[in-house]
Enzyme design. Structure first.
Site, mmCIF file in Angstrom:
data_model
loop_
_atom_site.group_PDB
_atom_site.id
_atom_site.type_symbol
_atom_site.label_atom_id
_atom_site.label_comp_id
_atom_site.label_asym_id
_atom_site.label_seq_id
_atom_site.Cartn_x
_atom_site.Cartn_y
_atom_site.Cartn_z
ATOM 1 N N HIS A 42 -5.902 2.999 9.330
ATOM 2 C CA HIS A 42 -4.810 3.777 9.909
ATOM 3 C C HIS A 42 -5.265 5.222 10.085
ATOM 4 O O HIS A 42 -5.735 5.859 9.142
ATOM 5 C CB HIS A 42 -3.581 3.733 8.994
ATOM 6 C CG HIS A 42 -2.828 2.447 9.071
ATOM 7 N ND1 HIS A 42 -1.512 2.322 8.668
ATOM 8 C CD2 HIS A 42 -3.193 1.221 9.522
ATOM 9 C CE1 HIS A 42 -1.104 1.081 8.864
ATOM 10 N NE2 HIS A 42 -2.111 0.396 9.372
ATOM 11 N N TYR A 87 -1.974 13.262 2.042
ATOM 12 C CA TYR A 87 -1.791 11.826 2.276
ATOM 13 C C TYR A 87 -3.110 11.065 2.157
ATOM 14 O O TYR A 87 -3.157 9.972 1.592
ATOM 15 C CB TYR A 87 -1.181 11.601 3.657
ATOM 16 C CG TYR A 87 -0.623 10.216 3.865
ATOM 17 C CD1 TYR A 87 0.645 9.887 3.398
ATOM 18 C CD2 TYR A 87 -1.339 9.242 4.553
ATOM 19 C CE1 TYR A 87 1.183 8.620 3.587
ATOM 20 C CE2 TYR A 87 -0.818 7.975 4.756
ATOM 21 C CZ TYR A 87 0.439 7.665 4.269
ATOM 22 O OH TYR A 87 0.957 6.413 4.458
ATOM 23 N N TYR A 91 8.051 6.582 8.161
ATOM 24 C CA TYR A 91 8.925 7.096 7.114
ATOM 25 C C TYR A 91 10.167 7.664 7.801
ATOM 26 O O TYR A 91 10.056 8.556 8.650
ATOM 27 C CB TYR A 91 8.235 8.188 6.312
ATOM 28 C CG TYR A 91 7.052 7.711 5.493
ATOM 29 C CD1 TYR A 91 7.201 7.426 4.140
ATOM 30 C CD2 TYR A 91 5.791 7.552 6.068
ATOM 31 C CE1 TYR A 91 6.117 6.996 3.373
ATOM 32 C CE2 TYR A 91 4.709 7.120 5.311
ATOM 33 C CZ TYR A 91 4.875 6.851 3.964
ATOM 34 O OH TYR A 91 3.803 6.425 3.219
ATOM 35 N N PRO A 95 7.014 5.828 -4.774
ATOM 36 C CA PRO A 95 6.078 5.307 -3.769
ATOM 37 C C PRO A 95 6.082 6.028 -2.435
ATOM 38 O O PRO A 95 5.372 5.620 -1.523
ATOM 39 C CB PRO A 95 6.535 3.851 -3.600
ATOM 40 C CG PRO A 95 7.990 3.881 -3.943
ATOM 41 C CD PRO A 95 8.147 4.922 -5.017
ATOM 42 N N LYS A 117 0.823 6.824 -3.483
ATOM 43 C CA LYS A 117 -0.170 7.370 -4.414
ATOM 44 C C LYS A 117 -0.380 6.551 -5.682
ATOM 45 O O LYS A 117 -1.346 6.780 -6.406
ATOM 46 C CB LYS A 117 0.229 8.800 -4.820
ATOM 47 C CG LYS A 117 0.141 9.801 -3.687
ATOM 48 C CD LYS A 117 -1.267 9.881 -3.147
ATOM 49 C CE LYS A 117 -1.352 10.703 -1.879
ATOM 50 N NZ LYS A 117 -2.569 10.424 -1.107
#
Length: 403
Positions: free
Chosen positions: A75, A394, A204, A296, A300
């Site tokens: 990704h 991220y 998200y 979550p 991580k």
């Protein structure tokens, strides 16, 4: 009582324990794993699957990467939907080429199990009454029951990879550890289905109805989450109700192309931030969920466990290579620096993207808190520098050099 001897005793056969065992074995460092449940039960746990580059590199170093490299999905970014407006975080562009990989934790665990079995490395599944003794000494040992027999496992060090509820952290006297905890006033209702993901990248979603996440496991298997109150029960959520609510929280274009189907698994997970300091006591070392938990929202949890593994693995190699076990005393200090980075990022993402029903949040009125978070998210999504901060966290902070 049966007596066993090894260099490193590992408690817990989840991905962190198995990965550490595989890495150590590659360097000729003997290890034995003791696990409370069966291998089938371990594989039945449904967990996340976004792997930082550091984790991917560790799996390759362990020589267990063949299926991951073939079936994993790289990704290069992810989306944040902010009240229906979609913002892309191009992590590859923002971090000078770094990416993450989508490959389920269950699949990583299966690959590591098979590699351990093929290498004839010792694992005691379905063990009970596991206890750690003399952790502060130079000769710690572990006792456990297996197959109706008692065992004593002598070792140089004990590594606790047995999760939040395991025996390892509880072995450290309460007065010798400091525990930091934040329990969130909601949970994540997760659904797994054999349906194509709604998007090639994670989404998200911040909405007035609450948070949602669209994720994936493969081109044909999807994982979706909804923020729900802590008092909700899985039984209250039929598949039909879940899909209807998810469509209301996804951006309209994505909701229109969502493919629904029967759930393979549904569960509600509470969210918490938790850190135990220090992460070691004598020759007992805590790894992963035994030492820290993150919500979550930043993917991580598994990745912080991997960075613990990387740190301890390097220190163990150095200790045995140089014949100086004192280098292991640096573990907690090094590991915690990266843990707190992950904790802060996960807390930050959770605060910005979720709806809080509490009258007060973090010591301030809810209306004030919401204004702060809305303003902050608006800044980070509309400025290149803000997006770069999100992307850098991220993909994960670099692993520290122990030399």
């Amino acid at each position: 009582m049966n007596t066993l001897n090894t260099q490193v005793a590992i408690i817990g056969a989840g991905p962190s324990g198995l990965l550490l065992g595989q890495l150590l074995a590659k360097q000729g460092i003997d290890n034995i794993i003791v696990e409370r449940v069966s291998g089938e039960y371990v594989l039945g746990r449904i967990r996340a699957g976004i792997l930082e580059q550091g984790f991917v590199d560790l799996v390759r170093e362990a020589g267990v990467n063949e299926r991951m490299d073939k079936e994993g999905h790289v990704h290069e970014g992810f989306d944040i939907s902010y009240y229906g407006q979609v913002f892309n975080i191009n992590i590859k562009e923002l971090t000078e080429g770094k990416t993450v990989m989508c490959y389920g934790q269950t699949e990583i665990t299966r690959d590591l199990m098979e590699a351990r079995e093929a290498a004839a490395l010792t694992t005691y599944y379905e063990s009970s009454d596991t206890a750690i003794h003399d952790a502060k000494s130079d000769a710690p040992y572990v006792t456990f029951e297996h197959g109706g027999e008692s065992y004593r496992l002598n070792c140089d060090v004990v590594v606790g990879c047995d999760g939040f509820h395991g025996v390892s952290r509880q072995t450290i006297p309460a007065e010798q550890r400091t525990e930091h905890e934040r329990v969130y006033p909601f949970g994540w209702l997760g659904l797994l289905s054999d349906t194509p993901p709604v998007s090639d990248e994670l989404i998200y979603c911040k909405t007035k109805r609450g948070f949602a996440l669209a994720s994936m496991r493969s081109e044909t298997r999807s994982r979706y989450y909804l923020q729900v109150p802590l008092d909700h029960k899985v039984e209250e959520w039929t598949d039909e109700r879940f899909w209807e609510e998810l469509k209301k929280r996804l951006p309209e274009e994505m909701a229109a192309r969502l493919v629904t189907g029967p759930s393979i698994e549904k569960s509600i997970a509470p969210l918490r931030s938790f850190v135990c300091e220090p992460m070691q006591w004598g020759n007992l070392f805590l790894v992963g969920d035994a030492a820290h938990i993150v919500p979550p929202t930043g993917a991580k949890g598994l990745n912080l466990a991997a960075s613990d593994v990387a740190t301890l693995y390097k220190l163990l190699c150095k200790a045995y290579g140089e014949g100086d076990m004192s280098v292991l005393q640096r573990y907690s200090e090094i590991a915690l620096r990266r843990v707190w980075h992950g904790e802060r990022f996960s807390w930050w993402m959770s605060n910005m993207l979720h709806d809080f029903d509490e009258q007060e949040v973090g010591g301030m009125q809810k209306a004030t808190f919401d204004q702060f978070m809305t303003s902050e998210l608006d800044f980070f999504l509309n400025h290149q520098a803000g997006k770069q901060v999100i992307a850098t966290q991220y993909v994960g902070m670099p692993y520290e050099n122990i030399d």
